[in-house]
Design a protein around this motif. Sequence first.
Motif, mmCIF file in Angstrom:
data_model
loop_
_atom_site.group_PDB
_atom_site.id
_atom_site.type_symbol
_atom_site.label_atom_id
_atom_site.label_comp_id
_atom_site.label_asym_id
_atom_site.label_seq_id
_atom_site.Cartn_x
_atom_site.Cartn_y
_atom_site.Cartn_z
ATOM 1 N N CYS A 175 30.742 58.142 43.574
ATOM 2 C CA CYS A 175 31.657 57.011 43.801
ATOM 3 C C CYS A 175 32.921 57.139 42.977
ATOM 4 O O CYS A 175 32.884 57.658 41.862
ATOM 5 N N VAL A 176 33.992 56.563 43.500
ATOM 6 C CA VAL A 176 35.107 56.172 42.642
ATOM 7 C C VAL A 176 35.022 54.660 42.482
ATOM 8 O O VAL A 176 34.673 53.942 43.415
ATOM 9 N N SER A 177 35.315 54.197 41.259
ATOM 10 C CA SER A 177 35.255 52.764 40.955
ATOM 11 C C SER A 177 36.612 52.308 40.433
ATOM 12 O O SER A 177 36.851 52.314 39.218
ATOM 13 N N PRO A 178 37.512 51.931 41.341
ATOM 14 C CA PRO A 178 38.851 51.545 40.889
ATOM 15 C C PRO A 178 38.853 50.165 40.251
ATOM 16 O O PRO A 178 38.087 49.280 40.638
ATOM 17 N N GLY A 179 39.736 50.005 39.274
ATOM 18 C CA GLY A 179 40.104 48.671 38.813
ATOM 19 C C GLY A 179 41.209 48.159 39.719
ATOM 20 O O GLY A 179 41.486 48.755 40.772
ATOM 21 N N PRO A 180 41.864 47.052 39.342
ATOM 22 C CA PRO A 180 42.930 46.507 40.191
ATOM 23 C C PRO A 180 44.008 47.565 40.444
ATOM 24 O O PRO A 180 44.621 48.066 39.499
ATOM 25 N N THR A 181 44.189 47.912 41.700
ATOM 26 C CA THR A 181 45.084 49.004 42.088
ATOM 27 C C THR A 181 46.111 48.454 43.065
ATOM 28 O O THR A 181 45.760 47.678 43.972
ATOM 29 N N ASP A 182 47.342 48.841 42.869
ATOM 30 C CA ASP A 182 48.449 48.256 43.633
ATOM 31 C C ASP A 182 48.449 48.762 45.083
ATOM 32 O O ASP A 182 49.007 49.819 45.376
ATOM 33 N N THR A 183 47.796 48.026 45.952
ATOM 34 C CA THR A 183 47.727 48.379 47.380
ATOM 35 C C THR A 183 47.871 47.097 48.202
ATOM 36 O O THR A 183 47.757 45.986 47.654
ATOM 37 N N PRO A 184 48.036 47.236 49.516
ATOM 38 C CA PRO A 184 48.176 46.038 50.365
ATOM 39 C C PRO A 184 46.978 45.089 50.324
ATOM 40 O O PRO A 184 47.092 43.937 50.780
ATOM 41 N N ILE A 185 45.847 45.507 49.771
ATOM 42 C CA ILE A 185 44.695 44.604 49.692
ATOM 43 C C ILE A 185 45.057 43.368 48.849
ATOM 44 O O ILE A 185 44.452 42.309 48.994
ATOM 45 N N HIS A 186 46.062 43.501 47.984
ATOM 46 C CA HIS A 186 46.472 42.400 47.109
ATOM 47 C C HIS A 186 47.571 41.540 47.735
ATOM 48 O O HIS A 186 48.019 40.580 47.118
ATOM 49 N N GLY A 204 48.289 42.983 35.826
ATOM 50 C CA GLY A 204 48.458 44.126 34.928
ATOM 51 C C GLY A 204 48.303 43.738 33.461
ATOM 52 O O GLY A 204 47.756 44.499 32.660
ATOM 53 N N ALA A 205 48.744 42.541 33.123
ATOM 54 C CA ALA A 205 48.681 42.089 31.728
ATOM 55 C C ALA A 205 47.237 41.927 31.251
ATOM 56 O O ALA A 205 46.965 41.970 30.055
ATOM 57 N N ARG A 206 46.315 41.749 32.205
ATOM 58 C CA ARG A 206 44.899 41.600 31.824
ATOM 59 C C ARG A 206 44.195 42.955 31.668
ATOM 60 O O ARG A 206 43.047 43.030 31.241
ATOM 61 N N VAL A 207 44.883 44.026 32.068
ATOM 62 C CA VAL A 207 44.287 45.369 32.011
ATOM 63 C C VAL A 207 44.680 46.011 30.676
ATOM 64 O O VAL A 207 45.861 45.998 30.321
ATOM 65 N N PRO A 208 43.715 46.557 29.909
ATOM 66 C CA PRO A 208 44.075 47.189 28.643
ATOM 67 C C PRO A 208 45.207 48.214 28.772
ATOM 68 O O PRO A 208 46.045 48.332 27.878
ATOM 69 N N ALA A 209 45.269 48.940 29.880
ATOM 70 C CA ALA A 209 46.354 49.917 30.069
ATOM 71 C C ALA A 209 47.700 49.229 30.296
ATOM 72 O O ALA A 209 48.748 49.888 30.307
ATOM 73 N N LEU A 240 37.877 54.158 37.167
ATOM 74 C CA LEU A 240 39.328 54.295 36.933
ATOM 75 C C LEU A 240 39.909 52.889 36.911
ATOM 76 O O LEU A 240 40.399 52.392 37.930
ATOM 77 N N ASP A 241 39.790 52.236 35.766
ATOM 78 C CA ASP A 241 40.115 50.804 35.727
ATOM 79 C C ASP A 241 41.024 50.420 34.565
ATOM 80 O O ASP A 241 41.082 49.228 34.202
ATOM 81 N N GLY A 242 41.706 51.395 33.998
ATOM 82 C CA GLY A 242 42.629 51.082 32.905
ATOM 83 C C GLY A 242 41.942 50.458 31.701
ATOM 84 O O GLY A 242 42.592 49.794 30.895
ATOM 85 N N GLY A 243 40.621 50.638 31.603
ATOM 86 C CA GLY A 243 39.890 50.131 30.444
ATOM 87 C C GLY A 243 39.297 48.745 30.624
ATOM 88 O O GLY A 243 38.667 48.210 29.697
#
Length: 247
Positions: A175-186, A204-209, A240-243
Amino acid sequence: MLTGKTALITGGSSGIGLAAARRLIADGARVAISGTDEAKLDMARRELGGETVAIRADVRSLTDLKAMAKQAADAFGTIDILFANAGVAYGTPIATTEEEAFDRLMDINVKGVFFTVQSVLPVMADGGSIILNTSWLNKVGTPGRAALSASKAAVRSFARTLSAELTERKIRVNCVSPGPTDTPIHHSAGQTADDYKAYTERVGARVPAGRMGRPEEIAAAVAFLASDQSSFMLGTEILLDGGLAEL
Ligand SMILES: NC(=O)c1ccc[n+]([C@@H]2O[C@H](COP(=O)([O-])OP(=O)(O)OC[C@H]3O[C@@H](n4cnc5c(N)ncnc54)[C@H](OP(=O)(O)O)[C@@H]3O)[C@@H](O)[C@H]2O)c1
């Protein structure tokens, strides 16, 4: 590199699936993409160019999935790489969620993935790689997302069981397990460009990255799992979730 390999990507007309199609093609694969919206599929096929095949198939329909597998096999012979990526995301608060919304989410995200794999397996090459798109949500509790998170936890579980089931054919399932990723799903109805910018900054501000992920960052992990470089990985996931889940 994926020279000479063939790939099928469900939900390859947008977002992470489209980025994965670009990446696998850049790495040398021939790619088929699927989705439900013909206009989006057509745009993606024209952008991807070359030998790309675009197939209209709703993952909720077993008839569509069988036809999709046949069309991909007619074009490429066998499929080496399956990225079962098509999915939806929306909140399902426990107090207000109706049965129809729950069923739709499970039909696409869970049943759709299971029967995508079942339909494509007969045309897959032994030694192939199946990649499922789950989510960082398979590991955490966040309010209002019980059904979405459970659907992604089911997909995470599929990778373990299906990998165990397919060892004889040397087909690996990860699997890939994405965190919030900038795509049309949002994207949401009536949202302006400024609204969306404010939304991505807030998320983005809630993501450690400090930002949302980019589809290309998820696609890089898909390309790794698709390739022999990940040959000792079975039934697991790349987060892959920016922490978000671990920090
Ligand atoms: N973006 C994120 O923050 C994030 C985070 C974690 C996990 N994910 C997962 O990543 C995957 C891809 O999402 P994305 O962010 O790239 O979203 P996206 O840009 O909205 O893409 C979703 C893709 O799935 C297809 N799709 C949706 N319903 C379908 C159906 N019933 N049958 C066939 N295809 C269908 C869509 O095509 P049509 O519109 O033509 O149907 C589209 O190509 C999903 O499984 C999602 O849950 C995303």
